[in-house]
Design an enzyme around this catalytic site. Structure first.
Site, PDB file in Angstrom:
ATOM      1  N   ASP A  91      41.982  29.110  16.670  1.00  0.00           N
ATOM      2  CA  ASP A  91      42.702  29.063  17.954  1.00  0.00           C
ATOM      3  C   ASP A  91      43.277  27.664  18.153  1.00  0.00           C
ATOM      4  OD1 ASP A  91      42.303  31.675  18.876  1.00  0.00           O
ATOM      5  OD2 ASP A  91      40.368  31.182  19.775  1.00  0.00           O
TER       6      ASP A  91
ATOM      7  N   LYS B  76      32.276  34.366  20.345  1.00  0.00           N
ATOM      8  CA  LYS B  76      32.723  33.134  19.669  1.00  0.00           C
ATOM      9  C   LYS B  76      31.656  32.031  19.654  1.00  0.00           C
ATOM     10  CE  LYS B  76      37.641  33.725  20.594  1.00  0.00           C
ATOM     11  NZ  LYS B  76      38.893  33.088  21.010  1.00  0.00           N
TER      12      LYS B  76
HETATM   13  P1  NAP Z   1      38.149  32.669  30.247  1.00  0.00           P
HETATM   14  O1  NAP Z   1      37.210  31.962  29.345  1.00  0.00           O
HETATM   15  O2  NAP Z   1      37.672  33.842  31.039  1.00  0.00           O
HETATM   16  O3  NAP Z   1      38.752  31.571  31.279  1.00  0.00           O
HETATM   17  C1  NAP Z   1      39.616  31.958  32.303  1.00  0.00           C
HETATM   18  C2  NAP Z   1      40.173  30.723  33.013  1.00  0.00           C
HETATM   19  O4  NAP Z   1      41.169  31.169  33.951  1.00  0.00           O
HETATM   20  C3  NAP Z   1      39.135  29.943  33.823  1.00  0.00           C
HETATM   21  O5  NAP Z   1      39.438  28.567  33.726  1.00  0.00           O
HETATM   22  C4  NAP Z   1      39.361  30.462  35.250  1.00  0.00           C
HETATM   23  O6  NAP Z   1      39.005  29.533  36.254  1.00  0.00           O
HETATM   24  C5  NAP Z   1      40.858  30.630  35.245  1.00  0.00           C
HETATM   25  N1  NAP Z   1      41.306  31.582  36.276  1.00  0.00           N
HETATM   26  C6  NAP Z   1      41.111  32.924  36.285  1.00  0.00           C
HETATM   27  N2  NAP Z   1      41.692  33.456  37.376  1.00  0.00           N
HETATM   28  C7  NAP Z   1      42.250  32.431  38.072  1.00  0.00           C
HETATM   29  C8  NAP Z   1      42.984  32.350  39.294  1.00  0.00           C
HETATM   30  N3  NAP Z   1      43.260  33.442  40.020  1.00  0.00           N
HETATM   31  N4  NAP Z   1      43.431  31.129  39.697  1.00  0.00           N
HETATM   32  C9  NAP Z   1      43.174  30.021  38.932  1.00  0.00           C
HETATM   33  N5  NAP Z   1      42.480  30.038  37.789  1.00  0.00           N
HETATM   34  C10 NAP Z   1      42.019  31.233  37.362  1.00  0.00           C
HETATM   35  O7  NAP Z   1      39.418  33.201  29.455  1.00  0.00           O
HETATM   36  P2  NAP Z   1      40.054  32.616  28.076  1.00  0.00           P
HETATM   37  O8  NAP Z   1      39.424  33.287  26.931  1.00  0.00           O
HETATM   38  O9  NAP Z   1      40.049  31.134  28.154  1.00  0.00           O
HETATM   39  O10 NAP Z   1      41.550  33.186  28.166  1.00  0.00           O
HETATM   40  C11 NAP Z   1      42.504  32.674  29.097  1.00  0.00           C
HETATM   41  C12 NAP Z   1      43.874  33.263  28.777  1.00  0.00           C
HETATM   42  O11 NAP Z   1      44.305  32.793  27.488  1.00  0.00           O
HETATM   43  C13 NAP Z   1      43.877  34.796  28.679  1.00  0.00           C
HETATM   44  O12 NAP Z   1      45.073  35.271  29.247  1.00  0.00           O
HETATM   45  C14 NAP Z   1      43.870  35.069  27.186  1.00  0.00           C
HETATM   46  O13 NAP Z   1      44.508  36.305  26.857  1.00  0.00           O
HETATM   47  C15 NAP Z   1      44.686  33.894  26.683  1.00  0.00           C
HETATM   48  N6  NAP Z   1      44.418  33.547  25.266  1.00  0.00           N
HETATM   49  C16 NAP Z   1      45.475  33.496  24.436  1.00  0.00           C
HETATM   50  C17 NAP Z   1      45.297  33.154  23.127  1.00  0.00           C
HETATM   51  C18 NAP Z   1      46.493  33.110  22.219  1.00  0.00           C
HETATM   52  O14 NAP Z   1      46.326  33.051  20.995  1.00  0.00           O
HETATM   53  N7  NAP Z   1      47.708  33.109  22.759  1.00  0.00           N
HETATM   54  C19 NAP Z   1      44.017  32.836  22.623  1.00  0.00           C
HETATM   55  C20 NAP Z   1      42.936  32.881  23.517  1.00  0.00           C
HETATM   56  C21 NAP Z   1      43.150  33.256  24.839  1.00  0.00           C
HETATM   57  P3  NAP Z   1      37.491  29.459  36.832  1.00  0.00           P
HETATM   58  O15 NAP Z   1      36.708  28.630  35.854  1.00  0.00           O
HETATM   59  O16 NAP Z   1      37.657  28.819  38.143  1.00  0.00           O
HETATM   60  O17 NAP Z   1      36.987  30.877  36.920  1.00  0.00           O
END
Ligand code: NAP
Length: 272
Positions: A102, A65
């Site tokens: 998004d 992205k």
């Molecule tokens: P990402 O860039 O990898 O970010 C993950 C985030 O989760 C970071 O802020 C991380 O914190 C936090 N995290 C991970 N494990 C954790 C834990 N055990 N305790 C507390 N915080 C934790 O992922 P992303 O792309 O943003 O996606 C995040 C979620 O959104 C995923 O489940 C994805 O499937 C979903 N999503 C949904 C849509 C939709 O259209 N519904 C669109 C995009 C994403 P740290 O910075 O401390 O590591």
């Protein structure tokens, strides 16, 4: 025949083919939606190839992205440029255009549930890609946004960027009790709740004046949403955001109004 698709790595678990092809079929458009695994570093080549092959539009997912937003081949929309991420590209006779649906998807998910964003106090947990799009959208729509993250430095950095366009502050997770207590909107933009039945926000912080949006869509009913429902809060599951990022892309590519109900049904059938 129109050809659309998804580039990312991995892509095989994507729900977009069912959702997008249902939309195309519903409007009588002869088209298909394909999954293209593209490894890190190969995205420029993939865009050039897709353009040369006459592909009409692509969604872009992890890990590309940001690279697409920065690509000189892509004319990026103002919102996508501010967010620093492109998740939808359109191939036109005049070149390649990049968008971030998004952010618009999250806004439409909240609007569909009659949530007023303007003037609200919103808490976004997480500081990764999903949080970035959602936090920019909330600030752009007039909310006061508090971003809380396990790694506090990332929340602070994102808040600094977001605050160029609106009201935003960064926090450690320890601040959640106080922040959620006075909030109107709470968004989980972490991956917590996906692999295990766990919530990043303790149930006792939730209350009935909240709207809770969970970006996690697998499972549809996360622990956070169950806890929120028990407290009498309004809940919005992650499939709504996924649906509307998809319908926004569909509308960019086809220039037609997306058949939202049919696409929603296809998505939920796949998820359930
Ligand atoms: P990402 O860039 O990898 O970010 C993950 C985030 O989760 C970071 O802020 C991380 O914190 C936090 N995290 C991970 N494990 C954790 C834990 N055990 N305790 C507390 N915080 C934790 O992922 P992303 O792309 O943003 O996606 C995040 C979620 O959104 C995923 O489940 C994805 O499937 C979903 N999503 C949904 C849509 C939709 O259209 N519904 C669109 C995009 C994403 P740290 O910075 O401390 O590591």
């Amino acid at each position: 025949m129109k050809t659309f698709g998804l580039i990312g790595y991995p892509v095989e678990h994507s729900l977009s083919p069912e959702m997008q092809e249902t939309g195309l079929e519903e409007l009588g458009i002869n088209g298909r939606y394909c999954l293209y695994p593209v490894e890190d570093g190969d995205v420029e080549q993939a865009l050039k190839g897709a353009f040369a092959l006459g592909i009409d539009g692509l969604n872009v997912t992890i890990p590309h992205k940001q690279a697409v937003a920065e690509s000189e081949m892509v004319e990026t929309s103002e919102l996508a440029e501010r967010i620093g991420a492109v998740n939808t590209v359109e191939f036109t006779d005049n070149g390649i255009r990049g968008y971030n649906t998004d952010a618009r998807g999250a806004r439409r998910a909240l609007e569909r549930h009659e949530v007023d964003i303007e003037g609200s106090e919103a808490v976004v947990v997480g500081a990764g890609g999903a949080s970035r799009a959602i936090s920019f959208m909330l600030a752009d729509s007039g909310a006061e946004v508090s971003i809380a993250n396990r790694t506090y430095g990332k929340a602070e950095e994102l808040a600094e960027n977001v605050s160029r366009m609106g009201d935003a502050s960064g926090h450690p997770l320890e601040d959640l009790e106080e922040l959620v207590g006075k909030a109107d909107i709470l968004v989980n933009a972490t991956s917590v709740g996906m692999e295990e039945d766990r919530s990043v926000v303790p149930a006792e912080h939730l209350h009935s004046d909240l709207t809770v949006l969970d970006a996690v869509y697998r499972p549809l009913e996360t622990k956070l949403l169950r806890d929120a429902e028990r407290k009498g809060a309004k809940t919005v599951d992650g499939a709504w955001m996924l649906l509307y990022q998809g319908t926004e892309a569909f509308e960019i590519w086809t220039g037609r109004e997306a058949p939202v109900d049919a696409m929603n049904q296809a998505l939920r059938d796949e998820l359930e």
